[in-house]
Design a protein around this motif. Structure first.
Motif, PDB file in Angstrom:
ATOM      1  N   ASN B 379       0.874  -1.195   0.142  1.00  0.00           N
ATOM      2  CA  ASN B 379       0.001   0.040  -0.018  1.00  0.00           C
ATOM      3  C   ASN B 379       0.843   1.247   0.005  1.00  0.00           C
ATOM      4  O   ASN B 379       2.055   1.337   0.679  1.00  0.00           O
ATOM      5  CB  ASN B 379      -0.964   0.000   1.212  1.00  0.00           C
ATOM      6  N   GLU B 380       0.374   2.363  -0.503  1.00  0.00           N
ATOM      7  CA  GLU B 380       0.948   3.648  -0.659  1.00  0.00           C
ATOM      8  C   GLU B 380       1.097   4.134   0.619  1.00  0.00           C
ATOM      9  O   GLU B 380       2.209   4.917   0.873  1.00  0.00           O
ATOM     10  CB  GLU B 380       0.108   4.492  -1.353  1.00  0.00           C
ATOM     11  N   HIS B 381       0.075   3.771   1.366  1.00  0.00           N
ATOM     12  CA  HIS B 381       0.158   4.579   2.921  1.00  0.00           C
ATOM     13  C   HIS B 381       1.280   4.247   3.676  1.00  0.00           C
ATOM     14  O   HIS B 381       1.366   3.257   4.124  1.00  0.00           O
ATOM     15  CB  HIS B 381      -1.043   4.627   3.660  1.00  0.00           C
ATOM     16  N   ARG B 382       2.029   5.155   4.344  1.00  0.00           N
ATOM     17  CA  ARG B 382       2.857   4.898   5.269  1.00  0.00           C
ATOM     18  C   ARG B 382       2.795   4.178   6.250  1.00  0.00           C
ATOM     19  O   ARG B 382       3.418   3.517   7.036  1.00  0.00           O
ATOM     20  CB  ARG B 382       3.932   6.186   5.644  1.00  0.00           C
ATOM     21  N   VAL B 383       1.830   4.587   7.161  1.00  0.00           N
ATOM     22  CA  VAL B 383       1.229   3.950   8.173  1.00  0.00           C
ATOM     23  C   VAL B 383       1.089   2.615   8.246  1.00  0.00           C
ATOM     24  O   VAL B 383       1.352   1.677   8.921  1.00  0.00           O
ATOM     25  CB  VAL B 383       0.070   4.659   8.868  1.00  0.00           C
ATOM     26  N   LEU B 384       0.432   2.187   6.989  1.00  0.00           N
ATOM     27  CA  LEU B 384      -0.073   0.758   6.662  1.00  0.00           C
ATOM     28  C   LEU B 384       1.262   0.059   6.636  1.00  0.00           C
ATOM     29  O   LEU B 384       1.261  -1.009   7.293  1.00  0.00           O
ATOM     30  CB  LEU B 384      -0.981   0.640   5.478  1.00  0.00           C
ATOM     31  N   LYS B 385       1.933   0.311   5.847  1.00  0.00           N
ATOM     32  CA  LYS B 385       3.425  -0.207   5.594  1.00  0.00           C
ATOM     33  C   LYS B 385       3.950  -0.409   6.980  1.00  0.00           C
ATOM     34  O   LYS B 385       4.526  -1.399   7.242  1.00  0.00           O
ATOM     35  CB  LYS B 385       4.297   0.499   4.881  1.00  0.00           C
ATOM     36  N   LYS B 386       4.237   0.635   7.767  1.00  0.00           N
ATOM     37  CA  LYS B 386       4.976   0.629   8.861  1.00  0.00           C
ATOM     38  C   LYS B 386       4.256  -0.444   9.912  1.00  0.00           C
ATOM     39  O   LYS B 386       4.896  -1.402  10.516  1.00  0.00           O
ATOM     40  CB  LYS B 386       5.143   1.711   9.729  1.00  0.00           C
ATOM     41  N   GLU B 387       2.965  -0.453  10.155  1.00  0.00           N
ATOM     42  CA  GLU B 387       2.288  -1.363  11.078  1.00  0.00           C
ATOM     43  C   GLU B 387       2.382  -2.617  10.367  1.00  0.00           C
ATOM     44  O   GLU B 387       2.591  -3.604  11.341  1.00  0.00           O
ATOM     45  CB  GLU B 387       0.727  -0.971  11.010  1.00  0.00           C
ATOM     46  N   VAL B 430      11.026  -3.249   9.157  1.00  0.00           N
ATOM     47  CA  VAL B 430      11.706  -4.061   8.223  1.00  0.00           C
ATOM     48  C   VAL B 430      12.825  -4.758   8.834  1.00  0.00           C
ATOM     49  O   VAL B 430      12.942  -6.059   8.684  1.00  0.00           O
ATOM     50  CB  VAL B 430      11.801  -3.399   6.945  1.00  0.00           C
ATOM     51  N   ALA B 431      13.646  -3.864   9.082  1.00  0.00           N
ATOM     52  CA  ALA B 431      15.012  -4.431   9.613  1.00  0.00           C
ATOM     53  C   ALA B 431      14.626  -5.731  10.871  1.00  0.00           C
ATOM     54  O   ALA B 431      15.301  -6.551  11.079  1.00  0.00           O
ATOM     55  CB  ALA B 431      15.821  -3.560  10.164  1.00  0.00           C
ATOM     56  N   TYR B 432      13.852  -5.247  11.775  1.00  0.00           N
ATOM     57  CA  TYR B 432      13.490  -6.344  12.899  1.00  0.00           C
ATOM     58  C   TYR B 432      12.909  -7.611  12.298  1.00  0.00           C
ATOM     59  O   TYR B 432      13.334  -8.449  12.545  1.00  0.00           O
ATOM     60  CB  TYR B 432      12.333  -5.514  13.956  1.00  0.00           C
ATOM     61  N   THR B 433      12.056  -7.484  11.319  1.00  0.00           N
ATOM     62  CA  THR B 433      11.612  -8.622  10.610  1.00  0.00           C
ATOM     63  C   THR B 433      12.681  -9.388  10.008  1.00  0.00           C
ATOM     64  O   THR B 433      12.922 -10.506  10.369  1.00  0.00           O
ATOM     65  CB  THR B 433      10.616  -8.114   9.541  1.00  0.00           C
ATOM     66  N   LEU B 434      13.448  -8.808   9.364  1.00  0.00           N
ATOM     67  CA  LEU B 434      14.409  -9.518   8.541  1.00  0.00           C
ATOM     68  C   LEU B 434      15.599  -9.967   9.464  1.00  0.00           C
ATOM     69  O   LEU B 434      15.958 -11.277   9.470  1.00  0.00           O
ATOM     70  CB  LEU B 434      15.246  -8.593   7.455  1.00  0.00           C
TER      71      LEU B 434
END
Lengths: 866, 541
Positions: B379-387, B430-434
């Protein structure tokens, strides 16, 4: 004893004295009057008295804190007397009121001082606030921190902006004023800007987001406006700008979205600032932070802001290369403070120097525009080379400026990135000529740079090229032929001005002595002289560490082979070492003791009187100092191994044992005492120690009682409540072996335990042994490399085991090499003596997994339990 | 980051004892978000916190949305009108009082009603006029109304036994006053007990709803007012109101509740979950198709799951996770997706039960959640990406199977791309995930073992610079994360390749901590350098 606050004040002040005599006297007075009732309240009165000098109050409050720590609720068996209940109450009531009074109400005071234009006070208060708030920068984010931050923001965010705006107005109405009037104002803004950073570190607070425009236009103004040359030349303004750049960096990284709209303006302003940057020292910090900001910019998603060819050319020629060039300050540093230079340039702690940071920018820009940057750079290098060729003596800096970026941008091993230049040809054409020059004192900085190039690229450079260089460098692989020369040079290097305590040279001496046999008395003499010099004022722990290492290395390499040298050594070094003990140079005790231990080790009895006197050391209260204890143990061990009988006959041993009994009962020293006792027990033949065993046991048992481990002391209770449950917790390879063998012998050889009534105990014990043996082996290879400790080496006395003189921990049970095998064969032998008896016991009391483990052990060692 | 308006769990932020010699990788832990918000509530949240009421719940044809009045001139006129109307209201109330008095006399002496109806009419009309003025523009003339002394009058209008219409209008006026600045919101203080009283069961639904709205605005202001409302007993009646079958009523109540629950103190949340019927109402509403209602209820779930362990247990037991995953997969509404994601994230972060028992690899729900998250990452939306990245990082802290599932999914290329290109806050998640994908779960404090082929593949896809970049970050948490990853690389890459890789750029990045004031990170960086790049490094080659 008198505990009036005035007396306490005097003592507190003296306890800070650099002179040992008055300091120790004051400490002694304080600690003896600490026994008196009312001491703590008197101390608190002193702390609370605003009229008293801050230094005294600080010393007093530290003492107060320690006093409470030891005496508020001391352990029952501790000797210190407790603070009485009414006094405690008194402290409780006063302490709170006192803490509320002391920190002045910051914001109010600030406003008052600012209103009165008293910028001296304003800056003092802001300085305090700055250090207070810095924790938001350096701590990890968590809820407690956020609560604190919220509290600070509620009280401080608005006044901070108000303060900044007011001061800024004051500056604009005074633009033409002399630097002296503007200086405190800029300083004030800088502090505000630092606080801004701290308050914004966790996340962008609501207040700052709401007022971002006000803040940003103020910050931009101070970056963009130039002031009169006098003001510009004075460092404060640049310090403010540097701090602003750090804030921009923070915002650009963390609040990208909100900051985006301002980025363009700032990028441009910062660039202009950098291009006009003077080369004065006061500009350094600014340049560094500003370039960092640009570096982040050039690598961020907004890098296109920086991408046009003209812009790139501009960055390279106006920012990067001018900043790489050596300046007079660098030359001065090289001459005057070479240690700092080494640290920065050779060891690479130059992260925040202009040169390095300029290279970082180069790297950053190259990330997205590699080709363009490489072209520009090689052209620039070519230009500089030409310039150097025209007049090597005058233009040596040009050459340095080309070596530096090549080194700084060297791609590390295994990297895909290309080199800036062809290393081999660069080496032969540029570096070699420099290193082969006959006059070693010509352009020394250029040589340092060339040497650095050599070390960085040593893997890339063919061996043949290296060999030809060897005579020019003092780092041959086999230095024996040069040894005397090397030693003389090294020691004379220590004579150089500002080099008396050069830890690099001392480290080099240590290495040489550790590997080569320097059978000359010269070394001993010289080291002893250096030692007696540093004893006067030990100040460089790293240097001192290497010095003592050198001494032990020398003993290890030379004296062990040549008893005569020991005498030489003794005559040279004993006076100094004794001086250390007598003058109580606490930092050196652990070292001196280890050296004595080493000497006792290598010497052959009978011992001279000096050594016998030395034994008295072991009876001194020095065992209390935890840093000394391991060294004392080494020394005791050495004595016990060498001359056990002499010690015995003179009754000294008894003294040692009796004293340990006393110290064991004090919780702080008990661990050290166990250390000492086990040394005694381990190193003496059985017949000497047996008469004292009852004595020792009674001490240990009463200790167990104090610790509520067992309620009544009887040996079976000990087995049940202490030994069995704790057995499997033992760690350490040697300790585990010891414990398992002891326990095995107990259950297999003790006639008492073989009685049927104790079969449960027997079974549980067996269970514990199996658990212990079943744990995975943890052998921690002792690292063989030199312990390179300088960073952690502090200024207080610490114990550091010598690398060159140290001994490996001895295995006390050499005859049994495999505890598992010993265990299984013992059990199997026992069971065969009364077949059928132990099977049911094992089945009943041993844990199922341990039963399996036992079975496994049996098969491994081909034994059986019948 | 700044949009963390949502106070998160009273989280245990675990910090392991740290030894310089052994750098533990702590990234494989579930992370809750922090409860204390410093930053501003971002736009989508701001709309939520306080809301103007511009349309009536009931039929009121007179109210039409007029053009916004934004010019200064119009503003002045509006202010003047408002002051005038408040004055009118004042005299209407005085007049009404007088009339009531006269009426009393009439009743006593003449046994007849002299007046009444007309006076009440007048009062309500003035109130309605005031309400219209307060609803007209983006920036209602609240200041003028307050200056004219409107609050005591409105409190008077809220008196028990007042006509319904009057109550409604007064509550509406208060709603819009409360939607203003903090000071304006606080001015409602004297009206709060009556507003709370009118959301009780005896009130007309429309009135209760309007009062709930006003209270929601008050609760949205901040912790202090929330505590006052809680002390005045607003929680229970609001909870009951949320159980209503009427969509708009339940929605308004849920919204007001979500404002009331905001932490950081978890008390309100743990009390709410104890109220009978709350969990049923939540489940029931979440099943509905009404997106707006589901959005508000999901926000309630956000706070419950963030602040109360008991709530987490109950929510999971009642299949709320399944409902949320269903919504995540089906909806495209940003407003809805944000609280749904956040709730799911809280549930995953709070309790191992979620990953161990519900999100079992191979179950449909797990696939559904993963594809929902991938949708949000795109999604384009930053908050969605982050969450979404945050939720994923917590799932990635689960079992080996979870790690393998994510690793082999479509999420990987997205994550790698985001690590290298996204903005700071997303990069960090993302870094936490990876990072989590590369370490095997470990129960005790021992160093977790590395899943080598994940690590190798990340390195092959060029992730290392992304992590080195983090090491250089001004954000110290990110820096630590970066260091932890470098440790994995140095320890885990086969054939000692890691050292060479890190030497390239990583050492420089680590050096900045050599004298850092934060002891933990200093020891960590120096320990790593000493351990891997000590004196003898490179000599054997």
């Amino acid at each position: 004893m008198d505990i009036r606050p005035e007396t306490l004040a005097t003592w507190s002040l003296r306890s800070l004295s650099p002179e040992p005599q008055p300091r120790r006297a004051a400490e002694a007075s304080l600690s003896s009057s600490a026994e008196l009732p009312g001491f703590s309240t008197a101390l608190l009165q002193l702390v609370a008295a605003p009229a008293v000098d801050d230094q005294i109050r600080l010393a007093a409050v530290v003492y107060f804190k320690n006093h409470l720590r030891f005496r508020w609720a001391p352990y029952a068996y501790d000797t210190a007397s407790a603070i009485s209940a009414p006094e405690k109450e008194l402290i409780k009531t006063h302490l709170v009121a006192f803490m509320l009074n002391v920190p002045p109400r910051l914001v109010d005071s600030l406003r008052r001082a600012a209103a009165a234009d008293d910028y001296h006070t304003v800056n003092g208060l802001l300085g305090a606030a700055t250090s207070l708030f810095s924790k938001f920068r350096i701590s990890f984010d968590n809820n407690a921190l956020r609560l604190d931050l919220k509290y600070c923001l509620d009280g401080f965010a608005a006044p901070l902006l108000e303060m900044f705006l007011n001061t800024s107005r004051l500056i604009s109405s005074n633009v033409t004023g002399p630097p002296e009037t503007l200086r405190p104002l800029f300083e004030s803004l800088r502090l505000c800007s630092e606080i801004f950073h701290s308050l914004n570190s966790i996340e962008l607070p609501e207040f700052f987001q709401d007022h971002m425009n006000e803040w940003m236009s103020e910050l931009l103004a101070f970056l963009g406006t130039s002031y009169s040359p006098a003001v510009e030349a004075e460092g404060t303004l640049d310090a403010l700008r540097a701090s602003i750049c750090e804030n921009l960096q923070l915002y650009m990284e963390k609040n990208e979205e909100d900051f985006k709209s301002c980025l363009g303006k700032f990028a441009l302003t910062v660039c202009q600032l950098l291009m006009t940057s003077g080369s004065s020292l006061s500009r350094d910090q600014l340049t560094v932070t500003a370039i960092k900001f640009r570096t982040t910019g050039s690598t961020s998603v907004h890098h296109t802001l920086f991408g046009s060819p003209n812009f790139l050319q501009g960055i390279c020629s106006s920012i990067i290369f001018p900043n790489i060039r050596l300046r007079e300050e660098d030359e001065e540093l090289f001459d005057v403070n070479y240690i700092e230079y080494i640290r920065r340039d050779v060891e690479g702690s130059d992260i925040d120097t202009r040169r390095r940071i300029a290279c970082e920018l180069l790297k950053g820009v190259a990330l997205n525009y590699r080709e363009q940057v490489t072209t520009i750079t090689s052209m620039q290098i070519h230009e500089m080379l030409k310039l150097y060729a025209t007049n090597p003596i005058k233009n040596w800096k040009e050459k340095d400026s080309e070596i530096y970026p090549v080194v700084a941008l060297a791609p590390k091993a295994g990297s895909s990135a290309g080199y800036l230049v062809d290393v081999e040809s660069f080496f032969t054409s540029i570096i070699v000529s420099e290193l082969q020059e006959q006059d070693i004192n010509a352009s020394p900085m250029l040589k340092a740079g060339a040497l650095k190039f050599f070390t960085v690229f040593r893997e890339k450079i063919p061996k043949s090229a290296v060999i030809t260089l060897l005579p020019h460098l003092a780092s041959a692989s086999d230095i024996n032929p040069f040894l005397p020369l090397v030693m003389t040079n090294l020691f004379s290097a220590l004579q150089l001005l500002e080099s008396q305590e050069n830890s690099y040279i001392m480290k080099c001496i240590m290495r040489v002595l550790g590997r080569c046999n320097v059978s000359s008395k010269v070394g001993i003499d010289r080291l002893a002289r250096v030692l007696s010099e540093v004893c006067k004022n030990p100040r460089n722990p790293t240097f001192n560490h290497y010095l003592f290492e050198s001494i032990t290395a020398l003993i290890g390499m030379s004296c062990e082979k040549d008893q005569f040298l020991i005498c030489v050594f003794e005559s040279h070094s004993f006076p100094v070492l004794q001086k250390i003990l007598v003058d109580d140079v606490a930092e050196f005790w652990p070292y001196a003791l280890q050296i004595f231990a080493q000497l006792v080790d290598v010497s052959k009895p009978p011992f001279s009187d000096t050594y016998l006197q030395l034994f008295q050391l072991l009876l001194l209260p020095s065992w209390k100092r935890s840093a000394d204890a391991p060294a004392l143990v080494q020394l005791l061990q050495a004595y016990l191994q060498k001359i056990p009988n002499e010690l015995m006959t003179e009754g000294r041993l008894l003294e040692v044992i009796l004293r340990s009994r006393r110290l064991l009962l004090v919780s702080r020293t008990e661990e050290l005492e166990f250390y000492e006792l086990s040394t005694v027990v381990e190193n003496l033949p059985c017949e000497i120690i047996v008469p004292h065993l009852t004595n020792i046991w009674s001490v240990i048992f009463s200790l167990l009682k104090v610790r509520h481990v067992v309620k009544s002391v009887n040996s079976f209770m000990i087995l049940q409540a202490f030994w069995i449950p704790n057995l499997k917790l033992i760690s350490g390879a040697i300790e585990r072996k010891l414990a398992s063998v002891a326990a095995t012998r107990l259950i297999c050889e003790s006639s008492v335990l073989s009685d049927d009534t104790f079969s449960e105990l027997w079974g549980r014990m067996l269970d514990s042994i199996i658990s212990l043996l079943a744990q995975p082996e943890q052998y921690f290879e002792q690292e063989n490399g030199e312990p390179d400790l300088p960073e952690t080496l502090g200024y207080s006395a610490t114990f550091t085991r010598f690398h060159y003189g140290g001994k490996k921990e001895a295995d006390r049970l050499k005859e049994i090499w495999d505890p598992k095998g010993f265990f299984v064969t013992s059990i199997s032998r026992l069971s065969s003596s009364s077949p059928g008896r132990y099977g049911p016991v094992i089945h009943k009391y041993v844990d199922a997994t341990n039963q399996a483990a036992l079975l496994h052990l049996c098969t491994t060692y081909n034994c059986a339990i019948v | 980051m700044a949009d963390d308006d949502v106070p998160q769990p009273s989280s245990q932020y675990r910090r392991e004892a740290f030894k310089a010699s052994a750098v533990h990788n702590t990234s494989a832990q579930r992370r809750r978000q922090l409860a204390v918000a410093v930053g501003k509530e971002k736009r989508e949240a701001l709309i939520r916190a306080k809301r103007l009421c511009r349309e009536a719940f009931f039929e009121d044809n007179e109210v039409s949305l007029e053009r916004d009045m934004d010019t200064d001139e119009e503003k002045t006129i509006l202010d003047a009108q408002t002051s005038q109307t408040v004055d009118d209201l004042k005299s209407a109330l005085t007049y009404h009082f007088l009339l009531a008095f006269i009426n009393l006399i009439g009743l006593v002496y003449f046994n007849q009603n002299i007046s009444g109806k007309g006076a009440t009419q007048k009062k309500v009309e003035t109130l309605r006029e005031l309400r219209r003025l307060l609803s007209k523009s983006e920036v209602p003339p609240v200041k003028a109304a307050l200056q004219a002394g409107v609050i005591p009058l409105l409190v008077q209008c809220l008196a028990f036994g007042s006509p319904d219409e009057q109550l409604l209008e007064a509550a509406w006026c208060l709603t819009n006053i409360a939607a203003g600045d903090p000071e304006e919101t606080k001015s409602l203080m004297p009206a709060l007990p009556l507003l709370v009283a009118h959301i009780g069961e005896k009130s007309l639904v429309a009135i209760a709803e309007q009062c709930a709205w006003a209270l929601g605005n008050v609760a949205g202001e901040g912790e202090e007012l929330r505590n006052i409302l809680l002390a005045q007993g607003a929680l229970l009646p609001l909870a009951r109101l949320m159980m209503s079958d009427k969509g708009s009523t339940a929605r308004t109540a849920a919204w007001a509740l979500s404002n009331l629950l905001k932490g950081p103190h978890p008390k309100a949340a743990s009390e709410l979950i104890k109220i009978k019927g709350v969990i049923d109402a939540i489940v029931q509403h979440l099943r509905k198709e009404d997106d707006e209602l589901v959005t508000e209820v999901a926000w309630v779930v956000v706070y419950l799951s963030a602040l109360s362990e008991v709530a987490v247990g109950l929510l999971l037991k009642n299949d709320v996770a399944q409902l949320l995953v269903g919504k995540l997969a089906a909806s495209e509404s940003l407003q809805l997706l944000i609280p749904v994601l956040r709730s799911l994230g809280n549930l995953v972060a709070a309790d191992g039960y979620m990953t161990d028992k519900i999100l079992i690899v191979g179950y449909n729900i797990t696939e559904q959640l993963l594809s929902g998250l991938i949708k949000c990452l795109k999604n384009e939306h930053r908050v969605l990406k982050k969450e979404a990245a945050w939720v994923l990082s917590n799932i990635a802290a689960g079992s080996i199977k979870h790690k393998e599932l994510i690793y082999s999914s479509e999420a990987m290329p997205l994550l790698i791309h985001l690590l290298l290109n996204a903005t700071f806050d997303i990069r960090k998640e993302v870094a936490y995930t990876l990072g989590n994908l590369c370490v095997a779960p470990s129960k005790d404090l021992e160093q977790p073992s590395i899943i080598v082929h994940h690590l190798v593949s990340l390195i092959e896809h060029g992730c290392l610079p992304g992590f080195v970049h983090l090491v250089r970050s001004v954000d110290i948490q990110s820096a630590r994360l970066g260091l932890q990853f470098l440790e994995l690389v140095m320890r885990g890459m086969p054939n000692g390749e890691g050292l060479k890789l890190v030497e390239e750029d990583g050492i420089d990045a680590m050096e900045r901590f050599q004298f850092h004031e934060n002891e933990e990170i200093r020891n960590m960086a120096n320990g790593l350098i000493d351990k891997y790049f000590g004196e003898d490094y490179g000599l054997d080659e």
